[in-house]
Design an enzyme around this catalytic site. Structure first.
Site, short mmCIF file in Angstrom:
data_model
loop_
_atom_site.label_atom_id
_atom_site.label_comp_id
_atom_site.label_asym_id
_atom_site.label_seq_id
_atom_site.Cartn_x
_atom_site.Cartn_y
_atom_site.Cartn_z
N GLU A 1 0.82 -1.21 0.00
CA GLU A 1 0.00 0.00 0.00
C GLU A 1 0.86 1.26 0.00
O GLU A 1 2.10 1.18 0.08
CB GLU A 1 -0.96 -0.06 1.20
CG GLU A 1 -1.91 -1.25 1.06
CD GLU A 1 -2.95 -1.36 2.15
OE1 GLU A 1 -2.82 -0.69 3.19
OE2 GLU A 1 -3.91 -2.13 1.95
N GLU B 1 -1.71 -10.02 -6.27
CA GLU B 1 -1.67 -10.69 -7.57
C GLU B 1 -0.76 -9.93 -8.53
O GLU B 1 0.00 -10.54 -9.30
CB GLU B 1 -3.08 -10.78 -8.16
CG GLU B 1 -4.05 -11.62 -7.36
CD GLU B 1 -4.81 -10.82 -6.31
OE1 GLU B 1 -4.25 -9.83 -5.76
OE2 GLU B 1 -5.96 -11.16 -6.02
N1 THU Z 1 -6.14 -6.74 -2.26
C1 THU Z 1 -5.27 -7.59 -2.89
O1 THU Z 1 -4.05 -7.47 -2.76
N2 THU Z 1 -5.79 -8.56 -3.66
C2 THU Z 1 -7.11 -8.84 -3.78
O2 THU Z 1 -7.45 -9.76 -4.48
C3 THU Z 1 -8.11 -8.03 -3.07
C4 THU Z 1 -7.58 -6.81 -2.43
C5 THU Z 1 -5.57 -5.71 -1.40
C6 THU Z 1 -5.64 -4.29 -1.88
C7 THU Z 1 -5.53 -3.52 -0.59
O3 THU Z 1 -4.15 -3.38 -0.26
C8 THU Z 1 -6.18 -4.41 0.43
O4 THU Z 1 -6.25 -5.71 -0.15
C9 THU Z 1 -7.59 -3.98 0.84
O5 THU Z 1 -8.38 -3.77 -0.27
#
Ligand code: THU
Length: 138
Positions: free
Chosen positions: A48, A59
């Site tokens: 993030e 992913e």
């Molecule tokens: N997130 C992922 O990394 N992959 C997913 O398939 C769903 C969401 C992350 C994005 C963000 O850092 C956190 O999960 C909350 O949305």
């Protein structure tokens, strides 16, 4: 590799990646692990950013690592997150996986106890747009 052995190994790898996620804002760590058509393995976590939209999904990290490793064919991808809900790839990640998928590609959604659901690419992103669309247009 047998399916059971692969599931166990890739689940652990995705979990290790999840535990390395940089998620000071959402506090929602996600891990992903890829097996390529040639049997190579890559993983990634979400990263993030204080500028929220600049954050990247697990992913996306695993796919970037795969491409850097010289691979472009996803056979299986394992995704793990916290909670009781299925942590399915977001819309953007569905398209990112689609770019490197085939009819054989499986997306395995994991929870704390292991694989919860396995989906084909077409189940996850029906009527998808992909590289073939561009090839057929020219
Ligand atoms: N997130 C992922 O990394 N992959 C997913 O398939 C769903 C969401 C992350 C994005 C963000 O850092 C956190 O999960 C909350 O949305």
């Amino acid at each position: 590799m047998s399916d059971m052995k692969q599931n166990a190994e890739l689940f652990e790898l995705a979990k290790d990646a999840m535990n390395k996620a940089y998620v000071p804002y959402s506090k929602f760590p996600v891990g992903a692990a890829i097996v390529t058509a040639g049997g190579k393995i890559y993983s990634g976590c979400n990263v993030e950013n204080a500028a929220y939209p600049e954050g990247t999904c697990a992913e996306a990290g695993a796919i970037a690592s795969m491409v850097l490793g010289g691979d472009t064919q996803i056979k299986d991808i394992y995704v793990i997150g916290k909670g009781d809900e299925l942590v399915t790839p977001c819309g953007g990640c569905r398209q990112k996986i689609r770019e490197f998928s085939s009819v054989d590609t499986m997306i395995h959604i994991c929870g704390a106890e292991g694989v919860r659901k396995s989906l084909t690419m077409n189940e996850l992103l029906p009527f998808s747009f992909g590289p073939e669309n561009l090839e057929q247009a020219s």
